[in-house]
Design an enzyme around this catalytic site. Structure first.
Site, PDB file in Angstrom:
ATOM      1  N   GLY A  95       0.788  -0.985   0.119  1.00 39.01           N
ATOM      2  CA  GLY A  95      -0.089  -0.354   0.081  1.00 39.01           C
ATOM      3  C   GLY A  95       0.334   0.913   0.494  1.00 39.01           C
ATOM      4  O   GLY A  95       2.307   1.444   0.623  1.00 39.01           O
ATOM      5  N   ARG A  98       4.150   5.571   1.689  1.00 41.11           N
ATOM      6  CA  ARG A  98       4.864   7.289   2.050  1.00 41.11           C
ATOM      7  C   ARG A  98       4.429   7.850   1.003  1.00 41.11           C
ATOM      8  O   ARG A  98       5.145   8.912   0.350  1.00 41.11           O
ATOM      9  CB  ARG A  98       6.235   7.202   1.819  1.00 41.11           C
ATOM     10  N   LYS A 118       4.994  12.596  -2.335  1.00 43.78           N
ATOM     11  CA  LYS A 118       5.584  11.231  -2.461  1.00 43.78           C
ATOM     12  C   LYS A 118       6.347  11.310  -1.464  1.00 43.78           C
ATOM     13  O   LYS A 118       6.872  12.843  -1.233  1.00 43.78           O
ATOM     14  CB  LYS A 118       5.651  10.956  -3.451  1.00 43.78           C
ATOM     15  N   GLY A 131       8.045   6.292   6.607  1.00 48.40           N
ATOM     16  CA  GLY A 131       6.968   7.890   5.396  1.00 48.40           C
ATOM     17  C   GLY A 131       8.101   8.995   4.950  1.00 48.40           C
ATOM     18  O   GLY A 131       7.440   9.749   3.985  1.00 48.40           O
ATOM     19  N   ARG A 181       3.002  14.894  -7.490  1.00 52.00           N
ATOM     20  CA  ARG A 181       3.308  13.558  -8.517  1.00 52.00           C
ATOM     21  C   ARG A 181       1.853  13.312  -9.087  1.00 52.00           C
ATOM     22  O   ARG A 181       0.319  13.421  -8.647  1.00 52.00           O
ATOM     23  CB  ARG A 181       3.495  11.650  -8.492  1.00 52.00           C
ATOM     24  N   ARG A 188      -2.796   0.171  -9.723  1.00 50.67           N
ATOM     25  CA  ARG A 188      -1.766  -0.718 -10.136  1.00 50.67           C
ATOM     26  C   ARG A 188      -2.083  -2.129 -10.320  1.00 50.67           C
ATOM     27  O   ARG A 188      -3.296  -2.819  -9.860  1.00 50.67           O
ATOM     28  CB  ARG A 188      -0.885  -0.912  -9.000  1.00 50.67           C
ATOM     29  N   ASP A 257       3.399  -3.928  -8.251  1.00 46.29           N
ATOM     30  CA  ASP A 257       2.907  -2.902  -7.720  1.00 46.29           C
ATOM     31  C   ASP A 257       3.506  -1.506  -8.016  1.00 46.29           C
ATOM     32  O   ASP A 257       3.432  -0.368  -7.725  1.00 46.29           O
ATOM     33  CB  ASP A 257       3.699  -2.652  -6.383  1.00 46.29           C
ATOM     34  N   ASP A 267       7.022   4.703 -10.726  1.00 49.43           N
ATOM     35  CA  ASP A 267       7.467   4.598  -9.860  1.00 49.43           C
ATOM     36  C   ASP A 267       9.090   4.516 -10.080  1.00 49.43           C
ATOM     37  O   ASP A 267       9.962   3.118 -10.091  1.00 49.43           O
ATOM     38  CB  ASP A 267       7.172   3.156  -9.042  1.00 49.43           C
TER      39      ASP A 267
HETATM   40  P1  AMP Z   1       8.703   0.795  -3.841  1.00 44.91           P
HETATM   41  O1  AMP Z   1       9.735  -0.899  -4.008  1.00 44.91           O
HETATM   42  O2  AMP Z   1       9.664   1.997  -3.481  1.00 44.91           O
HETATM   43  O3  AMP Z   1       8.108   0.306  -5.043  1.00 44.91           O
HETATM   44  O4  AMP Z   1       8.347   0.010  -2.726  1.00 44.91           O
HETATM   45  C1  AMP Z   1       7.435  -0.716  -2.331  1.00 44.91           C
HETATM   46  C2  AMP Z   1       6.544  -0.487  -1.095  1.00 44.91           C
HETATM   47  O5  AMP Z   1       6.777  -0.191   0.121  1.00 44.91           O
HETATM   48  C3  AMP Z   1       5.249   0.639  -1.194  1.00 44.91           C
HETATM   49  O6  AMP Z   1       4.343   0.312  -0.832  1.00 44.91           O
HETATM   50  C4  AMP Z   1       6.091   2.102  -0.944  1.00 44.91           C
HETATM   51  O7  AMP Z   1       4.757   2.655  -0.662  1.00 44.91           O
HETATM   52  C5  AMP Z   1       6.498   1.133   0.455  1.00 44.91           C
HETATM   53  N1  AMP Z   1       8.018   2.586   0.966  1.00 44.91           N
HETATM   54  C6  AMP Z   1       9.222   2.104  -0.092  1.00 44.91           C
HETATM   55  N2  AMP Z   1       9.371   3.465   1.136  1.00 44.91           N
HETATM   56  C7  AMP Z   1       9.149   3.683   2.645  1.00 44.91           C
HETATM   57  C8  AMP Z   1       8.639   4.624   3.043  1.00 44.91           C
HETATM   58  N3  AMP Z   1      10.039   5.486   3.159  1.00 44.91           N
HETATM   59  N4  AMP Z   1       8.146   4.875   3.883  1.00 44.91           N
HETATM   60  C9  AMP Z   1       7.511   3.961   4.092  1.00 44.91           C
HETATM   61  N5  AMP Z   1       7.146   3.518   3.349  1.00 44.91           N
HETATM   62  C10 AMP Z   1       7.681   2.957   1.933  1.00 44.91           C
HETATM   63 MG    MG Z   2       6.040   1.846  -6.099  1.00 43.61          MG
END
Ligand code: AMP
Ligand code: MG
Length: 492
Positions: A95, A98, A118, A131, A181, A188, A257, A267
């Site tokens: 989900g 952040r 974001k 976050g 964004r 997704r 995702d 992303d």
């Molecule tokens: P990503 O690999 O960047 O697509 O992130 C995968 C998942 O991790 C998504 O659900 C993002 O919202 C969550 N996520 C990535 N970085 C953070 C962060 N610093 N704090 C909280 N959630 C994160």
């Molecule tokens: Mg992502």
């Protein structure tokens, strides 16, 4: 006299919140976490205008508070979206951890686009993470997404970057930032997987119907609208991935995702463009197995589509076996469509107007030489476009010269003139791409010295990649090829 509400909305926000009319299962209502001293770093003025937003008002304190997550704009409703998908092949409940979706801007030009922050703080989906997002990675997403847009590749876009005035700890201390964004939507593949795995069939159907109405209204008239949805999504992926391969773009984290149903690139993490042509190129340090290597992207897209299709299965057919057959047929079609798109694009890159059966072997011949001689992908096509084969650095190789003669012979067999072919090539071969060392250089001066001029110049030249203008010449050379292979880090 202008009411307070009107004054606040001088910016031109015109929100609807259709996503939050879906069942609650799909999201959590939550506001961003306020930040202490936000500052506007980048504002995308042409994009703002295309959204019906007023540049002057967007530079005001009220607007800064919105882009920083300190205030919700009139008509906005802040939510975090739920999803669950495959990360490097492993299924996880996810989900927006952040990100906060403020709503959909209804533009004066009849479009509906998501406005999402974001890096705007924790949500119930943050798991153990903070976050937040770093200034470097958010500027990077801005640069690459805008470069992709200018290259004519479907993509989410970047409206603003604000620094938060706060720091947080990752591997090192980082300056915080928030990116605004813009996306056709943030639905997704993993949103469908979430509904299929954890929801009821009614919830899955609600999501599918919503997606069809929002992105594929033509499917409403189809005999099986969910099959039509699948076919449309497949078609858009086939177009998108072909465009990535044609410009040498490596997404880096094609987890389900990070794949948008709309067919936009989304992303931007450890993504980058090829310098040397090598299908095995991987930029992400996290991708130790090379799962998302450049040459694997079409195959992975098919794998992701299969996961998306499986999520739709309960809607496709009452009989599971027959549903599975529909999926198999549709996925098989992806590879054909992808290949046809890629081949058509490659013909244009070589100035070929009409098909001949030998074209694919001609194209593969060039790619093979580029791989063998470690030729730069973009600059090889640039040199051919400029009719300067001597600049390909392969010119002294006999096998390249043979290929070149074969290609010239192919061009002389068509009715179109050489000038026609060059025109075609110029509109398909970018003179410049966001070179990794140029992006890093711009980020370093922005993040370390608060000097944004290097980045602004880079953004300027990247905004017209097919211009072949004199200012671009400084930006064409790849980094020193003897340097270590470029690596991006998913400290995104
Ligand atoms: P990503 O690999 O960047 O697509 O992130 C995968 C998942 O991790 C998504 O659900 C993002 O919202 C969550 N996520 C990535 N970085 C953070 C962060 N610093 N704090 C909280 N959630 C994160
Ligand atoms: Mg992502």
């Amino acid at each position: 006299m202008m009411s307070e509400k009107q004054a606040k909305n001088d910016a031109g926000w015109n929100f609807d919140n259709s996503y939050s009319r879906l069942p609650h299962f799909f999201y959590t209502k939550i506001n961003p976490t306020p930040v202490s001293s936000p500052k506007l770093i980048l504002l995308n003025t042409p994009l703002a205008a295309s959204l019906g937003l007023n540049e002057g008002a967007l530079r005001s304190r009220d607007s800064l508070a919105i882009f920083a997550g300190n205030q919700i704009p009139d008509g906005g409703l802040s939510i975090a979206q739920a999803y669950a998908g495959h990360q490097f092949g492993q299924f996880n409940r996810l989900g927006d951890g952040r990100a906060h979706l403020l709503g959909e801007q209804l533009t004066p030009y009849g479009e509906r686009v998501d406005i999402q922050l974001k890096g705007s703080g924790k949500t119930p989906y943050s798991r153990y993470l903070d976050g937040r997002a770093g200034l470097g990675p958010m500027l990077r997403e801005y640069i690459i997404s805008e470069a992709m847009y200018a290259l004519g590749i479907p993509t989410t876009r970047s409206l603003t970057v604000v620094s938060t005035g706060e720091t947080f700890l990752r591997e090192t201390e980082q300056s915080g930032a928030i990116l605004t964004r813009i996306a056709a939507s943030h639905i997704r593949f993993a949103t469908f997987q979430y509904a299929s795995e954890f929801g009821t069939v009614d919830e899955l159907r609600a999501l599918a119907d919503y997606t069809i109405r929002r992105h594929f209204p033509e499917a409403l008239g189809a005999e099986n609208r969910y099959l039509a949805l699948l076919e449309e999504v497949i078609q858009r992926q086939a177009q998108l991935i072909a465009k990535w391969q044609l410009v040498g773009f490596v997404h880096g984290v094609m987890n389900t995702d990070n794949i948008a149903v709309s067919g936009e690139t989304i992303d931007y993490g450890p993504c980058a463009f090829l310098d040397v042509y090598d299908p095995e190129t991987v930029f992400s340090t996290r991708d130790t197995e090379g799962r998302y290597a450049f040459g694997k992207q079409p195959e992975i897209a098919a794998w992701n589509l299969a996961r998306f299709a499986e999520a739709l299965l309960p809607l496709l057919h009452d009989d599971e076996k027959q549903g599975a057959q529909l999926i198999a047929n549709a996925i098989a079609h992806f590879s054909k469509q992808y290949h046809a798109n890629w081949l058509a694009g490659m013909r244009s890159k070589l100035g070929i107007w009409k098909e001949e059966s030998e074209d694919e072997s001609l194209i593969q011949g060039l790619l093979h030489l580029m791989h063998t001689y470690r030729a730069d992908y973009t600059n090889t096509f640039r040199a051919l476009t400029l009719d300067k084969p001597e600049d390909t650095l392969m010119y002294d190789k006999l096998d390249f010269r043979q290929w070149y003669e074969r290609w010239q012979a192919r061009l002389s067999r068509q009715q179109e003139t050489k000038a026609d072919s060059q025109q075609l090539m110029r509109s398909h071969n970018p003179a410049i791409i966001p070179r990794n060392h140029r992006v890093e250089e711009a980020l370093a001066s922005a993040v370390n010295q608060e000097d944004y001029t290097v980045m602004e110049r880079l953004l300027e030249v990247l905004s017209t990649p097919f211009a072949y203008s004199p200012e671009q010449v400084d930006y064409v050379s790849p980094a020193d090829l003897t340097a270590c292979a470029y690596r991006t880090f998913c400290g995104t």
